[in-house]
Design a protein around this motif. Sequence first.
Motif, PDB file in Angstrom:
ATOM      1  N   PRO A 360       0.792  -1.244   0.000  1.00 13.81           N
ATOM      2  CA  PRO A 360       0.000   0.000   0.000  1.00 13.81           C
ATOM      3  C   PRO A 360       0.819   1.286   0.000  1.00 13.81           C
ATOM      4  O   PRO A 360       0.498   2.209  -0.760  1.00 13.81           O
ATOM      5  N   PRO A 361       1.889   1.423   0.810  1.00 13.02           N
ATOM      6  CA  PRO A 361       2.686   2.658   0.736  1.00 13.02           C
ATOM      7  C   PRO A 361       3.321   2.880  -0.631  1.00 13.02           C
ATOM      8  O   PRO A 361       3.422   4.018  -1.101  1.00 13.02           O
ATOM      9  N   ALA A 362       3.752   1.797  -1.274  1.00 13.44           N
ATOM     10  CA  ALA A 362       4.359   1.931  -2.595  1.00 13.44           C
ATOM     11  C   ALA A 362       3.321   2.346  -3.635  1.00 13.44           C
ATOM     12  O   ALA A 362       3.579   3.210  -4.486  1.00 13.44           O
ATOM     13  N   VAL A 363       2.135   1.756  -3.561  1.00 13.10           N
ATOM     14  CA  VAL A 363       1.068   2.083  -4.503  1.00 13.10           C
ATOM     15  C   VAL A 363       0.601   3.527  -4.314  1.00 13.10           C
ATOM     16  O   VAL A 363       0.248   4.218  -5.283  1.00 13.10           O
ATOM     17  N   ALA A 364       0.620   4.004  -3.072  1.00 18.94           N
ATOM     18  CA  ALA A 364       0.140   5.363  -2.783  1.00 18.94           C
ATOM     19  C   ALA A 364       1.029   6.445  -3.404  1.00 18.94           C
ATOM     20  O   ALA A 364       0.600   7.598  -3.531  1.00 18.94           O
ATOM     21  N   ARG A 365       2.224   6.090  -3.802  1.00 17.13           N
ATOM     22  CA  ARG A 365       3.158   7.075  -4.360  1.00 17.13           C
ATOM     23  C   ARG A 365       2.904   7.370  -5.833  1.00 17.13           C
ATOM     24  O   ARG A 365       3.504   8.284  -6.390  1.00 17.13           O
ATOM     25  N   VAL A 366       2.049   6.584  -6.483  1.00 15.78           N
ATOM     26  CA  VAL A 366       1.780   6.792  -7.902  1.00 15.78           C
ATOM     27  C   VAL A 366       0.292   7.056  -8.090  1.00 15.78           C
ATOM     28  O   VAL A 366      -0.527   6.779  -7.208  1.00 15.78           O
ATOM     29  N   SER A 367      -0.049   7.591  -9.235  1.00 20.98           N
ATOM     30  CA  SER A 367      -1.455   7.872  -9.552  1.00 20.98           C
ATOM     31  C   SER A 367      -1.848   7.120 -10.817  1.00 20.98           C
ATOM     32  O   SER A 367      -0.991   6.754 -11.630  1.00 20.98           O
ATOM     33  N   GLY A 368      -3.140   6.920 -10.980  1.00 24.44           N
ATOM     34  CA  GLY A 368      -3.620   6.184 -12.148  1.00 24.44           C
ATOM     35  C   GLY A 368      -3.793   4.714 -11.821  1.00 24.44           C
ATOM     36  O   GLY A 368      -2.938   4.109 -11.145  1.00 24.44           O
ATOM     37  N   VAL A 369      -4.878   4.141 -12.308  1.00 19.90           N
ATOM     38  CA  VAL A 369      -5.184   2.746 -12.011  1.00 19.90           C
ATOM     39  C   VAL A 369      -4.119   1.813 -12.544  1.00 19.90           C
ATOM     40  O   VAL A 369      -3.652   0.892 -11.858  1.00 19.90           O
ATOM     41  N   CYS A 371      -0.939   2.442 -13.313  1.00 21.15           N
ATOM     42  CA  CYS A 371       0.331   2.606 -12.599  1.00 21.15           C
ATOM     43  C   CYS A 371       0.280   1.940 -11.230  1.00 21.15           C
ATOM     44  O   CYS A 371       1.244   1.290 -10.804  1.00 21.15           O
ATOM     45  N   LYS A 372      -0.840   2.093 -10.550  1.00 20.07           N
ATOM     46  CA  LYS A 372      -0.976   1.473  -9.233  1.00 20.07           C
ATOM     47  C   LYS A 372      -0.914  -0.050  -9.341  1.00 20.07           C
ATOM     48  O   LYS A 372      -0.266  -0.718  -8.519  1.00 20.07           O
ATOM     49  N   LYS A 373      -1.584  -0.584 -10.358  1.00 23.71           N
ATOM     50  CA  LYS A 373      -1.563  -2.034 -10.544  1.00 23.71           C
ATOM     51  C   LYS A 373      -0.159  -2.518 -10.886  1.00 23.71           C
ATOM     52  O   LYS A 373       0.296  -3.558 -10.378  1.00 23.71           O
ATOM     53  N   ALA A 374       0.543  -1.753 -11.721  1.00 26.31           N
ATOM     54  CA  ALA A 374       1.900  -2.133 -12.104  1.00 26.31           C
ATOM     55  C   ALA A 374       2.834  -2.119 -10.900  1.00 26.31           C
ATOM     56  O   ALA A 374       3.643  -3.044 -10.715  1.00 26.31           O
ATOM     57  N   VAL A 375       2.728  -1.086 -10.075  1.00 28.17           N
ATOM     58  CA  VAL A 375       3.568  -1.011  -8.875  1.00 28.17           C
ATOM     59  C   VAL A 375       3.240  -2.144  -7.916  1.00 28.17           C
ATOM     60  O   VAL A 375       4.140  -2.754  -7.319  1.00 28.17           O
ATOM     61  N   ASP A 376       1.957  -2.447  -7.768  1.00 30.18           N
ATOM     62  CA  ASP A 376       1.533  -3.566  -6.920  1.00 30.18           C
ATOM     63  C   ASP A 376       2.210  -4.860  -7.344  1.00 30.18           C
ATOM     64  O   ASP A 376       2.813  -5.576  -6.529  1.00 30.18           O
ATOM     65  N   LEU A 377       2.139  -5.165  -8.640  1.00 32.66           N
ATOM     66  CA  LEU A 377       2.731  -6.403  -9.141  1.00 32.66           C
ATOM     67  C   LEU A 377       4.249  -6.388  -9.051  1.00 32.66           C
ATOM     68  O   LEU A 377       4.876  -7.423  -8.763  1.00 32.66           O
ATOM     69  N   LEU A 378       4.851  -5.224  -9.277  1.00 33.53           N
ATOM     70  CA  LEU A 378       6.318  -5.126  -9.203  1.00 33.53           C
ATOM     71  C   LEU A 378       6.821  -5.368  -7.783  1.00 33.53           C
ATOM     72  O   LEU A 378       7.822  -6.064  -7.581  1.00 33.53           O
ATOM     73  N   VAL A 379       6.142  -4.799  -6.803  1.00 33.95           N
ATOM     74  CA  VAL A 379       6.565  -4.992  -5.413  1.00 33.95           C
ATOM     75  C   VAL A 379       6.411  -6.454  -5.015  1.00 33.95           C
ATOM     76  O   VAL A 379       7.301  -7.036  -4.368  1.00 33.95           O
ATOM     77  N   ARG A 380       5.312  -7.054  -5.400  1.00 33.28           N
ATOM     78  CA  ARG A 380       5.107  -8.466  -5.082  1.00 33.28           C
ATOM     79  C   ARG A 380       6.169  -9.338  -5.740  1.00 33.28           C
ATOM     80  O   ARG A 380       6.730 -10.247  -5.108  1.00 33.28           O
TER      81      ARG A 380
END
Length: 476
Positions: A360-369, A371-380
């Motif tokens: 969640p903290p990593a996703v909160a740093r970006v905007s757009g659906v 981008c958020k999904k991409a960051v979510d998958l990248l962190v995982r």
Amino acid sequence: MDRSSSANDNVPFSAEETPTEEADLPSTFPPGPTKDQSEYERFGGKTGTTFLQTLIHLLKGNIGTGLLGLPLAVKNAGLVLGPVSLFVMGIVAVHCMRLLVKCSHHLSAKVGKPSLSYGEVMEHSMENVSCLRRHAARGRCLVNLFLIITQLGFCCVYFVFLSDNIKQVVDAANATTMNCHNNQTVVLEQSFDSRLYMLCFLPFITLLVFTPNLKYLAPFSLLANLAMCTSLVLIYWYSIRNIPFPVSLPYVGKPKDFALFFGTAIFAFEGIGVVLPLENKMQKPQRFSMVLYLGMAMVTFLYISLGTIGYLCFGANIGASITLNLPNCWLYQIVKILYCFGIFITYALQFYVPADILVPPAVARVSGVRCKKAVDLLVRTALVILTCLLAVLIPELDLVIALVGSISSSALALIFPPLLQVFTFHSEDLSIVVTLKNILISVVGVVGFVAGTYVSIEQIIQRSKLGPGASLVQGP
């Protein structure tokens, strides 16, 4: 993974435990208990879990890969000292769990919240002490850090466990099948390094943790539980039937090896993070003490019995996991595969906790659906790769278990709970006996932390110099 509440509120799931599905958690908390509510009412109420359901969850939260490593732990401690030490650790573990629940009740009533996570209990308890008040937030972060280390440590153990057992199954398939009741020792040539199997599992586990909601894994989790239970029954059956007589094993192990015993045992017992969420969700939380005592009595019996029986059966040849000592016949190869399936599914459940804190903290740093999904998958993906790389660097199952247990499990299960009682009730004039008891438990936890970590790292360095073993020895 979409969450309606903060990540830290859902931290406390731990040791080999299936986190509660997010659909079961309320999106908002009431301001506090009303005059019509009992002090025990939290999440559960009429829609909460029953006594039996809570007991099953508690058992599930304490039984996993650590159980299979206990025969080696008993070897390190000795045939008599090992079981006795497991019994004492079981009593201390239950006591520390009770301390955590007691402190949570007191602090939640004081701050007007229906429930608190492990980290929040630490934070609010430190706020009770004037000299520690300004460091309270750091205390919460410290607990959360150890929870992350513990969960990622479990994931590292799973990589090593899967690679060792599947490698053995593949090697056995390429060799002559041994009769199930043949006690002859079989030496198998190492065809592939176990680390290659870890890399093979990497893409499949990565796809597994992309599951958007844990409820989608519920059917597989049920199958995994059934598979692991079936495997344990067969492991008991083989071990009991093949205990050699007379028994000539040392009653007490080497002092240096006891540090490894401590790490493995506390790794297995570290289910303290399960306690608060289970107690919060019971229909009648006032009965949780009975669930805790009954469940941990069953867990302790299981630990002592399998640890002792496994050591009696295989003696000095016992492996890092008792499954590695099972014969090469088809029946016990299926046992290994079934348990591996259970561990494979459990990886996603254990991964839930660190991902829920860090994503969640990593996703909160970006905007757009997107981008958020991409960051979510990248962190995982990055977290899965991290656990795989750590497993590749330390492909020794027994030492990884001992190291994780010594570093993080000892802190969560032994060091923090006594301190919580001191911080929470320090103004109520704790008796000298209670204070000395808390100091003793915390000191034992610190000594185990230091000694277990030191010996584990020392053994890892020594084995790395020797290189990977050239053979795997099976059979009693």
